[in-house]
Design a protein around this motif. Structure first.
Motif, short mmCIF file in Angstrom:
data_model
loop_
_atom_site.label_atom_id
_atom_site.label_comp_id
_atom_site.label_asym_id
_atom_site.label_seq_id
_atom_site.Cartn_x
_atom_site.Cartn_y
_atom_site.Cartn_z
N GLU A 17 -2.21 5.94 -0.75
CA GLU A 17 -3.10 5.18 0.23
C GLU A 17 -3.40 4.79 1.53
O GLU A 17 -4.95 5.25 1.82
CB GLU A 17 -3.39 3.16 -0.42
N SER A 46 -4.98 8.36 2.64
CA SER A 46 -6.20 8.23 1.67
C SER A 46 -7.24 7.34 2.92
O SER A 46 -8.39 8.41 3.89
CB SER A 46 -7.08 7.75 0.69
N ASP A 83 -8.31 10.11 -3.43
CA ASP A 83 -9.57 8.97 -4.11
C ASP A 83 -9.14 8.95 -5.35
O ASP A 83 -8.46 8.28 -6.19
CB ASP A 83 -10.01 8.58 -3.28
N GLN A 116 -16.43 3.99 0.68
CA GLN A 116 -15.62 3.25 1.12
C GLN A 116 -16.67 2.88 2.39
O GLN A 116 -17.62 3.24 3.16
CB GLN A 116 -14.59 3.63 2.13
N MET A 118 1.03 -1.12 -0.12
CA MET A 118 -0.03 -0.28 -0.13
C MET A 118 0.90 1.40 -0.24
O MET A 118 1.51 1.21 0.95
CB MET A 118 -1.15 0.05 1.33
N LEU A 166 -5.43 9.23 -7.12
CA LEU A 166 -5.40 8.03 -7.79
C LEU A 166 -5.80 7.09 -8.79
O LEU A 166 -5.12 6.36 -8.95
CB LEU A 166 -5.98 6.59 -5.87
#
Length: 278
Positions: free
Chosen positions: A5, A8, A217, A83, A1, A220
């Protein structure tokens, strides 16, 4: 990761904590004062509707293979930016909003004194039932669409994704108006007494972090449709922070140290139209 990430995930956990904790100061303040005076039931009542819609839409985006497939078809193969912490936040918000609303509707059970703010305004009731009617209308349109279960026709036809969007927009509408009654109450009372500023400070912090997470996000994914594809989450942070700033100005500048009028107008009803508390 990677670093982004992790960042986030950190933003997500922190804003969920800040927003979740923000639900506690108001009911705790009401309980400590044994009164809801200076506030109105409009806020927790419409919040119950908003978080119900937010919970349903988030669960659909997160768990439903069909909704995720239709989303991918409409947004160039991308996945929803919802999420698990969004689901946890929505469920917790619904529970705490219901608890706070009960302090107004069942004030005797809480041992509170009656307050004019225990009755919802016509404005909020109109928004409440208008949202319900709107969602039902979209559901009927989707049910009448032969392509409702299709992923290939998700771009141009009415599909279940549109029904979920209709439900999610309820939360957006609620966010746009839910603070308005309390802003008016504070203005009429020339005071923020009874309204917890701590919940506002926590909400403001959570809004900044929520937008930051959504931006990371989307970066990414190398596509900002992560924002346009999830307008509710983006609007939640922006609109809430504008209201938060208004409350901060009222509390720290306009009505700083004010205890309010001798007889507070605790609802949107005019003094000659206030409903009699039984």
């Amino acid at each position: 990761m990677g670093f982004l990430e992790v960042l986030s995930a950190l933003f997500g956990v922190t804003y969920t904590a800040a927003w979740s904790v923000s639900f506690y100061p108001q009911p705790m303040l009401n309980f400590g004062r044994k009164s809801t005076s200076g506030t109105t039931v409009d806020f927790p009542l419409i919040n119950c509707l908003g978080f119900t819609a937010y919970l349903v839409s988030n669960m659909a985006f997160y768990y439903s293979p069909l909704i995720r497939a239709q989303y991918a078809a409409r947004y160039k193969g991308l996945t929803p930016t919802v999420q698990f912490n969004d689901i946890a936040f929505a469920a917790h918000g619904l529970l705490l909003s219901a608890v706070t609303a009960s302090q107004y509707f069942y004030y005797r059970a809480w041992g509170f004194a009656p307050s004019p703010g225990n009755k919802p305004s016509r404005f909020i009731l109109g928004i409440f039932f208008g949202c319900v009617v709107g969602v039902v209308a979209v559901l009927f349109i989707v049910l009448g669409s032969p392509e409702r279960d299709s992923t290939h026709e998700a771009v141009s036809s009415w599909v279940w994704l549109d029904a979920i969007y209709a439900i999610s927009y309820v939360k957006l509408i609620v966010t746009l108006i839910k603070y308005t009654p309390q802003v008016i109450v504070n203005h009429r009372n020339r005071s923020t007494k009874g309204w917890s500023i701590l919940q506002i400070l926590l909400d403001f912090s959570g809004g900044i972090l929520s937008i930051a997470q959504l931006g990371v996000d989307s970066y990414l994914q190398h596509d900002w449709s992560g924002v346009t594809g999830n307008p509710v989450k983006f609007a939640l942070g922006n609109v809430s922070m504008i209201y938060d700033l208004i409350f901060m100005i009222q509390h720290y500048v306009l009505y700083r140290g004010a205890d309010g009028k001798p007889a507070e107008c605790d609802s949107l009803l005019g003094a000659d139209e206030e409903r009699r508390i039984d």
